[in-house]
Design an enzyme around this catalytic site. Structure first.
Site, PDB file in Angstrom:
ATOM      1  N   SER A  48       0.774  -1.268  -0.035  1.00 14.95           N
ATOM      2  CA  SER A  48       0.252   0.058  -0.038  1.00 14.95           C
ATOM      3  C   SER A  48       0.783   1.124  -0.072  1.00 14.95           C
ATOM      4  O   SER A  48       0.462   2.374  -0.556  1.00 14.95           O
ATOM      5  CB  SER A  48      -0.843   0.056   1.371  1.00 14.95           C
ATOM      6  OG  SER A  48      -0.228  -0.075   2.166  1.00 14.95           O
ATOM      7  N   HIS A  51       1.700   1.650  -3.750  1.00 16.82           N
ATOM      8  CA  HIS A  51       0.423   2.303  -4.117  1.00 16.82           C
ATOM      9  C   HIS A  51       0.191   3.824  -3.909  1.00 16.82           C
ATOM     10  O   HIS A  51      -0.006   4.517  -4.628  1.00 16.82           O
ATOM     11  CB  HIS A  51      -0.877   1.751  -3.559  1.00 16.82           C
ATOM     12  CG  HIS A  51      -0.941   0.342  -4.363  1.00 16.82           C
ATOM     13  ND1 HIS A  51      -1.013   0.098  -5.554  1.00 16.82           N
ATOM     14  CD2 HIS A  51      -1.213  -1.000  -3.792  1.00 16.82           C
ATOM     15  CE1 HIS A  51      -1.380  -0.974  -5.958  1.00 16.82           C
ATOM     16  NE2 HIS A  51      -1.384  -1.728  -4.926  1.00 16.82           N
TER      17      HIS A  51
END
Length: 389
Positions: free
Chosen positions: A38, A41
């Site tokens: 994440s 991301h």
């Protein structure tokens, strides 16, 4: 303190004020912090994630212009307690902490917010009530894996899988590997793992997968007949008519049918964990999966995707979407690691100091070489290099 800041997709090491614990908080010296998918991301899809967060009522997510200190997979040493803490965990204790912190008007996500700096730093502020002492002398390296392992545990819990079910894990990155490990800790007897990467398939075997599949060569659903699954509609129709014919002579046959269903004697189906998060994967799984498959969506797809609802309806595919974990699951994951019920050390493939974080982000793009890279903020000898574990 030294910290890694992400701003406009660029990572830099900078000096920030040391955190001071507010009411109900504590400050930790960061011992290890994992680099999460994440975080990768966030670096490239920050604005999209921020817009999505607003749609679910969380307007505090950063945009790409906000300077953010990442880091939500960490362990540390308690350095200082703030006011209104019970201080039951003493200064000097090694702890993990759920990465959520109470600010004046809300609870914020540590390492995923410009107002709650994370553990890509020498020190991090945490909510004291969210701390868990590291038991059994567990190493700081493995303790830092508690957070992603809790994600895997939550997915398994939400799946309602039984020991006799067949589990299929599609995508063997860190989250997929955590799911595999937690499935085996749960006692699930058959776990099939699928990934294009030979390196990740090897890690899946180390995590406990009973069978690994290269989807370039074979589908993870190729052996559905061996497990008694229903793969075609005529087979499902035959099951309905054939079962009714067999029990036709039974008085009040519907009671027998209900008893059989209550005993779990209905059609078998696998439980699939989608841990890829790439557009098209979900519909591809629905296309290939046997009838009545339960698909648990763990991978976070950061782009719009398309599925064919009629396909899922005709096959009675069940979709479940999961996110995060509870504080109890976090505590349970830590203790599963500390008690040796879940092995995870093999997931750690590299270690860097703060100045090597940018190179680590680039290196994690190669699934054959790395799974989980840890940051040791105290390590100044590595420079920008990655120590291979």
């Amino acid at each position: 303190m030294k910290a890694v800041i992400c701003e406009n997709k660029a990572l830099r090491v900078d000096t920030l004020p040391d955190p001071k614990p507010e009411r109900g908080q504590a400050v930790l010296k960061v011992l290890r912090c994992g680099i999460c998918g994440s975080d990768l991301h966030m670096r490239t899809h920050c604005d999209h994630m921020s817009a999505l967060a607003k749609r679910v009522g969380y307007p505090f997510f950063p945009t790409s212009n906000d300077p953010v200190v990442f880091g939500h997979e960490f362990c540390g040493e308690v350095m200082e307690h703030g006011p209104r803490t019970n201080k039951k965990i003493k200064v000097g204790t090694r702890v993990c902490a759920v990465p959520m912190i109470r600010l004046k008007d809300r609870v914020d996500l540590t390492g995923l917010s410009p107002t709650a700096p994370g553990a890509y730093a020498e020190y991090v502020a945490v909510q004291a009530a969210m701390m868990e002492p590291i038991p059994n002398g567990l190493s700081s390296e493995v303790a830092a894996l508690t957070e992603p392992m809790a994600v895997g545990l939550h997915a398994v819990n939400k799946s309602d899988i039984k020991k006799g079910d067949v589990a299929i894990v599609v995508g063997c990155g860190p989250v997929g590997l955590a799911v595999i490990a937690m499935l085996k800790a749960r006692g699930v007897r058959t776990v099939i793992a699928s990934d294009f990467s030979a390196g990740r398939r090897a890690l899946a075997k180390q995590s406990g997968a009973d069978m690994v599949v290269n989807p370039s060569d074979n589908s993870p659903f190729a052996d559905w007949k061996d497990y008694g699954f229903i793969g075609e509609l005529p087979q499902l129709l035959e099951l309905g008519v054939g079962t009714r014919e067999k029990i036709d002579a039974v008085p009040k046959w519907w009671h027998a049918w209900r008893l059989a269903e209550a005993a779990g004697l209905g059609p078998k189906r696998p439980v699939v964990f989608e841990c890829v998060g790439v557009p098209g994967v979900l519909n591809h799984l629905m296309e290939g999966a046997p009838f009545m498959t339960r698909i648990v969506v763990v991978g976070v797809c950061m782009e719009a995707d398309r599925i064919e609802p009629a396909l899922a309806i005709n096959k009675e595919i069940e979709l479940r979407f999961v996110l995060g974990y509870t504080p109890l699951e976090y505590r349970d994951a830590l203790h599963l690691l500390a008690e040796g019920k879940v092995a995870a050390k093999h997931l750690i493939t590299g270690q860097v100091g703060l100045s090597g974080v940018a190179n680590a982000f680039d290196a994690l793009a190669n699934p054959e070489k790395h799974a989980k890279i840890l940051i040791n903020p105290s390590d100044t000898l590595l420079g920008d290099k990655i120590a291979v574990m």
